[in-house]
Motif scaffolding. Sequence first.
Motif, PDB file in Angstrom:
ATOM      1  N   SER A 207      -0.669  -3.315  15.729  1.00  0.00           N
ATOM      2  CA  SER A 207      -0.166  -4.557  15.144  1.00  0.00           C
ATOM      3  C   SER A 207      -0.434  -4.606  13.646  1.00  0.00           C
ATOM      4  N   VAL A 208       0.185  -5.587  12.993  1.00  0.00           N
ATOM      5  CA  VAL A 208      -0.050  -5.788  11.558  1.00  0.00           C
ATOM      6  C   VAL A 208      -1.533  -6.018  11.295  1.00  0.00           C
ATOM      7  N   ARG A 209      -2.159  -6.829  12.124  1.00  0.00           N
ATOM      8  CA  ARG A 209      -3.588  -7.100  11.947  1.00  0.00           C
ATOM      9  C   ARG A 209      -4.412  -5.821  12.084  1.00  0.00           C
ATOM     10  N   GLU A 210      -4.102  -4.999  13.092  1.00  0.00           N
ATOM     11  CA  GLU A 210      -4.853  -3.764  13.308  1.00  0.00           C
ATOM     12  C   GLU A 210      -4.646  -2.776  12.167  1.00  0.00           C
ATOM     13  N   LEU A 211      -3.405  -2.653  11.707  1.00  0.00           N
ATOM     14  CA  LEU A 211      -3.128  -1.734  10.602  1.00  0.00           C
ATOM     15  C   LEU A 211      -3.821  -2.192   9.319  1.00  0.00           C
ATOM     16  N   ALA A 212      -3.782  -3.481   9.076  1.00  0.00           N
ATOM     17  CA  ALA A 212      -4.416  -4.010   7.865  1.00  0.00           C
ATOM     18  C   ALA A 212      -5.911  -3.714   7.867  1.00  0.00           C
ATOM     19  N   ALA A 213      -6.551  -3.861   9.024  1.00  0.00           N
ATOM     20  CA  ALA A 213      -7.991  -3.603   9.115  1.00  0.00           C
ATOM     21  C   ALA A 213      -8.296  -2.111   8.990  1.00  0.00           C
ATOM     22  N   GLU A 214      -7.491  -1.281   9.654  1.00  0.00           N
ATOM     23  CA  GLU A 214      -7.764   0.159   9.657  1.00  0.00           C
ATOM     24  C   GLU A 214      -7.543   0.785   8.286  1.00  0.00           C
ATOM     25  N   TRP A 215      -6.491   0.341   7.590  1.00  0.00           N
ATOM     26  CA  TRP A 215      -6.141   0.936   6.300  1.00  0.00           C
ATOM     27  C   TRP A 215      -6.683   0.143   5.112  1.00  0.00           C
ATOM     28  N   HIS A 216      -7.367  -0.956   5.379  1.00  0.00           N
ATOM     29  CA  HIS A 216      -7.967  -1.766   4.313  1.00  0.00           C
ATOM     30  C   HIS A 216      -6.902  -2.249   3.325  1.00  0.00           C
ATOM     31  N   VAL A 217      -5.835  -2.831   3.891  1.00  0.00           N
ATOM     32  CA  VAL A 217      -4.747  -3.368   3.069  1.00  0.00           C
ATOM     33  C   VAL A 217      -4.481  -4.810   3.494  1.00  0.00           C
ATOM     34  N   ALA A 218      -3.710  -5.503   2.660  1.00  0.00           N
ATOM     35  CA  ALA A 218      -3.303  -6.856   3.009  1.00  0.00           C
ATOM     36  C   ALA A 218      -2.265  -6.817   4.118  1.00  0.00           C
ATOM     37  N   ARG A 219      -2.185  -7.899   4.875  1.00  0.00           N
ATOM     38  CA  ARG A 219      -1.237  -7.928   5.996  1.00  0.00           C
ATOM     39  C   ARG A 219       0.222  -7.750   5.561  1.00  0.00           C
ATOM     40  N   PRO A 220       0.641  -8.313   4.423  1.00  0.00           N
ATOM     41  CA  PRO A 220       2.029  -8.059   4.010  1.00  0.00           C
ATOM     42  C   PRO A 220       2.321  -6.571   3.809  1.00  0.00           C
ATOM     43  N   THR A 221       1.329  -5.802   3.339  1.00  0.00           N
ATOM     44  CA  THR A 221       1.529  -4.355   3.164  1.00  0.00           C
ATOM     45  C   THR A 221       1.699  -3.684   4.519  1.00  0.00           C
ATOM     46  N   ALA A 222       0.856  -4.049   5.493  1.00  0.00           N
ATOM     47  CA  ALA A 222       0.975  -3.484   6.834  1.00  0.00           C
ATOM     48  C   ALA A 222       2.307  -3.862   7.472  1.00  0.00           C
ATOM     49  N   SER A 223       2.732  -5.105   7.247  1.00  0.00           N
ATOM     50  CA  SER A 223       4.016  -5.557   7.787  1.00  0.00           C
ATOM     51  C   SER A 223       5.173  -4.767   7.182  1.00  0.00           C
ATOM     52  N   LYS A 224       5.075  -4.461   5.891  1.00  0.00           N
ATOM     53  CA  LYS A 224       6.124  -3.687   5.218  1.00  0.00           C
ATOM     54  C   LYS A 224       6.209  -2.273   5.790  1.00  0.00           C
ATOM     55  N   ALA A 225       5.077  -1.695   6.200  1.00  0.00           N
ATOM     56  CA  ALA A 225       5.081  -0.365   6.814  1.00  0.00           C
ATOM     57  C   ALA A 225       5.860  -0.380   8.125  1.00  0.00           C
ATOM     58  N   LEU A 226       5.643  -1.403   8.932  1.00  0.00           N
ATOM     59  CA  LEU A 226       6.382  -1.511  10.186  1.00  0.00           C
ATOM     60  C   LEU A 226       7.866  -1.753   9.928  1.00  0.00           C
ATOM     61  N   ASP A 227       8.174  -2.521   8.877  1.00  0.00           N
ATOM     62  CA  ASP A 227       9.577  -2.736   8.510  1.00  0.00           C
ATOM     63  C   ASP A 227      10.246  -1.402   8.162  1.00  0.00           C
ATOM     64  N   ALA A 228       9.525  -0.526   7.460  1.00  0.00           N
ATOM     65  CA  ALA A 228      10.087   0.784   7.098  1.00  0.00           C
ATOM     66  C   ALA A 228      10.408   1.596   8.344  1.00  0.00           C
ATOM     67  N   LEU A 229       9.549   1.536   9.356  1.00  0.00           N
ATOM     68  CA  LEU A 229       9.798   2.261  10.602  1.00  0.00           C
ATOM     69  C   LEU A 229      10.980   1.668  11.360  1.00  0.00           C
ATOM     70  N   ARG A 230      11.114   0.343  11.293  1.00  0.00           N
ATOM     71  CA  ARG A 230      12.266  -0.299  11.935  1.00  0.00           C
ATOM     72  C   ARG A 230      13.560   0.124  11.265  1.00  0.00           C
ATOM     73  N   GLN A 231      13.558   0.194   9.946  1.00  0.00           N
ATOM     74  CA  GLN A 231      14.755   0.619   9.213  1.00  0.00           C
ATOM     75  C   GLN A 231      15.136   2.054   9.542  1.00  0.00           C
ATOM     76  N   GLN A 232      14.151   2.887   9.864  1.00  0.00           N
ATOM     77  CA  GLN A 232      14.409   4.278  10.232  1.00  0.00           C
ATOM     78  C   GLN A 232      14.816   4.419  11.698  1.00  0.00           C
ATOM     79  N   GLY A 233      14.814   3.315  12.441  1.00  0.00           N
ATOM     80  CA  GLY A 233      15.228   3.360  13.836  1.00  0.00           C
ATOM     81  C   GLY A 233      14.179   3.907  14.779  1.00  0.00           C
ATOM     82  N   LEU A 234      12.921   3.947  14.333  1.00  0.00           N
ATOM     83  CA  LEU A 234      11.868   4.532  15.159  1.00  0.00           C
ATOM     84  C   LEU A 234      11.156   3.507  16.038  1.00  0.00           C
ATOM     85  N   VAL A 235      11.147   2.249  15.616  1.00  0.00           N
ATOM     86  CA  VAL A 235      10.463   1.211  16.395  1.00  0.00           C
ATOM     87  C   VAL A 235      11.352  -0.020  16.486  1.00  0.00           C
TER      88      VAL A 235
END
Length: 248
Positions: free
Chosen positions: A36-64
Motif C-alpha cells: 500500500s501507499v502507507r507501506e511504501l512510504a514507510a519502507e522507502w522513507h518518502v512522503a505518501r504522495p511520492t509513494a502514490s505517484k509510484a503506484l500511478d506509474a505502474l498503473r499507467q504501464q498496465g502492470l497493476v
Amino acid sequence: MLPEIEEVLPKYLQIAGYLRDQIVRGDLPPGGEVPSVRELAAEWHVARPTASKALDALRQQGLVESRRGSGTYVRAPQAAPRARERFERAAALGTMYSDSESVRFPFVGIVDAPEYVSDALDLPAGSAVIQRQRVIDGNSGPIELSTSWFDASLAEAAPRLLEAERLRGGTVPYLAGVLGIRSAYARDQVCARDASATERQALGLGEHAPALVYWLSAYDSDDRPFQFDEAVYPPERWAFRQEYPIIF
C-alpha cells in the motif's frame, strides 16, 4: 534490504522500477496485492504522495490495477522476465523461477554448434557443444523457450549440464563453482524475427509468427565466453521496460 538504484532518477520511479522488477520476475504474481501507499512510504522513507505517484506509474504501464476499498493488485502478466531479472531473483532467493512457473527440458545433449553459437562461444566452426533446451510455462501456457550452449569440453568438469533438470540458482553459479570463476559479467542483445518451426511448436504459435529473441553471453573475468543463451518469447510479451535519466 533495498537495492542500490541510480540516485538521479526521481524517487517515485525508483520505487516503481523496484516493484516492476518484482512483478516481471513473478515475485508479485498476477492477482497478488501490491504494498500500500502507507507501506511504501514507510519502507522507502518518502512522503505518501511520492509513494502514490509510484503506484500511478505502474498503473499507467498496465502492470497493476486499483480496486476501490481494497487495494492495488497485479494484472495479468505482459512482460517476459529477462536474464537480468532471473539472475537477481536467483541471487536473492536461490531460484531463477517464480512459484507460478514450471520448467521442462525437451532436449539436453551434445550437438554440433550452429555458426552463431560457435561464434558467440569463440569456438571453431562446427565444434561440439552442450545444448540445454527448456520451455518455461506460466499459468497461461508457454512463456519462454530458452536454450543454453556450452563448450562440450566442460562435460567432464560440469557433468550436471547434461542432466535434464533444474540447477539451483542456474547454470552460471554452478559453472562458477566448478570452474573456479571468481567474477563474471553478461552482454545482452535483443531482436525480433520470424519464429522457427521448433519455436512455434514449443510456444504454441501460428505459422509465420514473429518472436522476440534475447541473446545473452556470459564472460569470465578474462573476457572469455563460457555460456551463450538464446531466449525466445511470444510476440505479445515485451522484453523489458525501464526508466533512465536523459542528460541535456
